[in-house]
Design a protein around this motif. Structure first.
Motif, PDB file in Angstrom:
ATOM      1  N   UNK A 208     -39.534   6.765  42.700  1.00 47.84           N
ATOM      2  CA  UNK A 208     -40.773   6.013  42.624  1.00 47.84           C
ATOM      3  C   UNK A 208     -41.049   5.396  41.270  1.00 47.84           C
ATOM      4  N   UNK A 209     -40.249   5.711  40.274  1.00 45.13           N
ATOM      5  CA  UNK A 209     -40.456   5.125  38.949  1.00 45.13           C
ATOM      6  C   UNK A 209     -39.897   3.713  38.894  1.00 45.13           C
ATOM      7  N   UNK A 210     -40.442   2.935  37.965  1.00 45.36           N
ATOM      8  CA  UNK A 210     -39.997   1.558  37.771  1.00 45.36           C
ATOM      9  C   UNK A 210     -38.847   1.550  36.775  1.00 45.36           C
ATOM     10  N   UNK A 211     -37.746   0.962  37.206  1.00 45.60           N
ATOM     11  CA  UNK A 211     -36.591   0.805  36.317  1.00 45.60           C
ATOM     12  C   UNK A 211     -36.550  -0.630  35.823  1.00 45.60           C
ATOM     13  N   UNK A 212     -36.247  -0.788  34.553  1.00 42.14           N
ATOM     14  CA  UNK A 212     -36.107  -2.106  33.951  1.00 42.14           C
ATOM     15  C   UNK A 212     -34.703  -2.261  33.395  1.00 42.14           C
ATOM     16  N   UNK A 213     -34.245  -3.486  33.203  1.00 41.38           N
ATOM     17  CA  UNK A 213     -32.915  -3.669  32.629  1.00 41.38           C
ATOM     18  C   UNK A 213     -32.786  -2.927  31.300  1.00 41.38           C
ATOM     19  N   UNK A 214     -31.692  -2.173  31.164  1.00 42.41           N
ATOM     20  CA  UNK A 214     -31.359  -1.388  29.963  1.00 42.41           C
ATOM     21  C   UNK A 214     -32.225  -0.148  29.782  1.00 42.41           C
ATOM     22  N   UNK A 215     -33.080   0.172  30.758  1.00 46.95           N
ATOM     23  CA  UNK A 215     -33.842   1.419  30.639  1.00 46.95           C
ATOM     24  C   UNK A 215     -32.933   2.592  31.008  1.00 46.95           C
ATOM     25  N   UNK A 216     -32.947   3.695  30.218  1.00 43.53           N
ATOM     26  CA  UNK A 216     -32.044   4.827  30.484  1.00 43.53           C
ATOM     27  C   UNK A 216     -32.427   5.570  31.754  1.00 43.53           C
ATOM     28  N   UNK A 217     -31.416   5.945  32.504  1.00 44.65           N
ATOM     29  CA  UNK A 217     -31.604   6.731  33.724  1.00 44.65           C
ATOM     30  C   UNK A 217     -31.226   8.193  33.506  1.00 44.65           C
ATOM     31  N   UNK A 218     -30.275   8.451  32.631  1.00 41.78           N
ATOM     32  CA  UNK A 218     -29.822   9.817  32.378  1.00 41.78           C
ATOM     33  C   UNK A 218     -28.548   9.811  31.556  1.00 41.78           C
ATOM     34  N   UNK A 219     -28.136  11.007  31.131  1.00 38.75           N
ATOM     35  CA  UNK A 219     -26.928  11.182  30.325  1.00 38.75           C
ATOM     36  C   UNK A 219     -25.930  11.993  31.139  1.00 38.75           C
ATOM     37  N   UNK A 220     -24.697  11.504  31.219  1.00 36.79           N
ATOM     38  CA  UNK A 220     -23.645  12.187  31.968  1.00 36.79           C
ATOM     39  C   UNK A 220     -22.409  12.296  31.089  1.00 36.79           C
ATOM     40  N   UNK A 221     -21.539  13.245  31.421  1.00 37.71           N
ATOM     41  CA  UNK A 221     -20.290  13.391  30.678  1.00 37.71           C
ATOM     42  C   UNK A 221     -19.155  13.726  31.633  1.00 37.71           C
TER      43      UNK A 221
END
Length: 414
Positions: A208-221
């Protein structure tokens, strides 16, 4: 009667005045008598001479494999921050996109509302169809003009105009096709895919959150393998052959838990490269050790997590023809006490070590006279030529490190 009383008073006063000096004389005589008596001298204690006692070990010439120990922290070799490439409301978050969860390469982790982008794709496809139709008409018109000019039925200007119209129609069709591809790409970007087999370190967006270009979604490795930066000092470097090029053989490393000393878990790693430059502060060279399957998903072994401090043991060169000394027997960094077996007398000497670690000091065999014993008991007083008693092995119930000066009781000549 009165005269008798006066006489009696005078005699009494005279007696009192005479008694005071007499008392002083008597007290002085008594004090003199006490102080003039000579006291007997206290018996002089005789210092008992005691012999030095020590434990000894036999020294042998041998070969010693150098084991280099160092420490490092497990790091992921590929860590990225996932970002959105388009704007929109997050409509789906995969269960695999939770902190600590595993995911596979290509798996959809986050979905953004695709409806706007589906509409944009439909518009772009319609414009492309329209542009293709206009191009087809322009080509037919140009071909007709070219046939008519052969019979001089139309002027050349009309042919040139038809050709220009066809070129413009081709450009419009190409632009419309590019817009279709862009619309398809934007629609694909509504699904955020996993770039590799990995694990989620942190999630920073929710449903439900608004995502914008280049906004971080999370960190993965990535979890295929992890790496450890191991500092190698200038003192240790000569005893190791580290890989410098891609085709150099790797160096084996054994890693152990640096937090829990009681843990028996160990992990095998390989030094695959070095950083090539010395650290500007410590002047150490960092070697990079790689751990395959660190989380034990395939091998079933204990997981080695990112951020875990580890102690690394690296096999180095083998030192030939050396003598191995217990570190507890070395005093002031380079002094040892030898015992001559033939007469059990002490011979303190100074040695130069070629290698040392927490347990041993290694010296060249030529530095130790042949056939000597090494005194392992701490002795504060150990002059050359002093005879010692050897503590039998049967009574040596404590370790070398627990030996104290109580075992060495020296008598200094008086």
């Amino acid at each position: 009667m009165a005269t008798s009383n006066r006489l009696y008073g005078s005699l009494a006063g005279l007696c009192i005045r005479a008694a005071v000096p007499c008392a002083i004389l008597v007290g002085g005589w008594v004090g003199y008598s006490k102080l003039s008596v000579q006291e007997e001298d206290a018996p002089i204690s005789v210092v008992e001479k005691r012999i030095l006692r020590t434990r000894v070990v036999e020294l042998e010439v041998t070969d010693y494999p150098v084991l280099i120990k160092t420490q490092g922290i497990v790091q992921s070799h590929n860590q990225v921050t996932l970002t959105a490439e388009i704007a929109g409301i997050v409509t789906k978050v995969s269960p695999s996109f939770e902190t600590g969860a595993y995911f596979k390469a290509g798996e959809v982790l986050v979905e953004i509302d695709p409806r706007n982008y589906e509409t944009a794709l439909s518009i772009a496809e319609s414009q492309w169809l329209s542009a293709k139709s206009a191009l087809k008409i322009a080509k037919l018109n140009e071909e007709r003009k070219l046939r008519l000019i052969l019979s001089n039925a139309v002027p050349r200007a009309e042919v040139e105009e038809a050709s220009a119209t066809r070129e413009q129609a081709e450009a419009n069709a190409d632009l419309a096709a590019t817009q279709v591809e862009q619309a398809k790409l934007d629609l694909q970007r509504t699904k955020v895919l996993a770039p590799f087999d990995g694990r989620v370190e942190a999630k920073s967006i929710g449903l439900g959150q608004m995502a914008n270009p280049n906004s971080p979604l999370g960190v993965v490795f990535a979890v295929e393998f992890t790496e450890v930066r191991l500092p190698i000092s200038g003192y240790q470097l000569p005893y190791l052959t580290l890989p410098e090029f891609a085709d150099d053989p790797p160096v084996d490393v054994v890693l152990r838990d640096a937090i829990n000393d009681a843990s028996s878990a160990s992990w095998h790693a390989n030094i695959v490269r070095t950083e090539g430059v010395l650290d500007e502060n410590s002047r150490d060279l960092f070697a990079i050790a790689r751990i395959e399957d660190p989380f034990g998903r395939e091998t079933g072994r204990a997981p080695l997590r990112v951020g875990q401090p580890v102690v690394a043991s690296i096999e180095g060169e083998v030192l030939r023809d050396v003598v191995v000394l217990p570190r507890a027997a070395v005093r002031q960094l380079n002094k040892i006490v030898l015992v001559k077996p033939e007469d059990q007398t002490l011979l303190p000497i100074t040695v130069d070590s070629i290698w040392s670690d927490s347990e041993h000091v290694i010296v060249k065999s030529s530095a130790i006279p042949e056939g000597m014993w090494l005194a392992t008991t701490a002795m504060v007083y150990a002059p050359e030529g002093t005879k010692v008693d050897i503590i039998p092995e049967a009574s040596a119930t404590s370790s070398l490190a627990d030996s104290t000066s109580k075992d060495a009781e020296a008598s200094i000549p008086q």
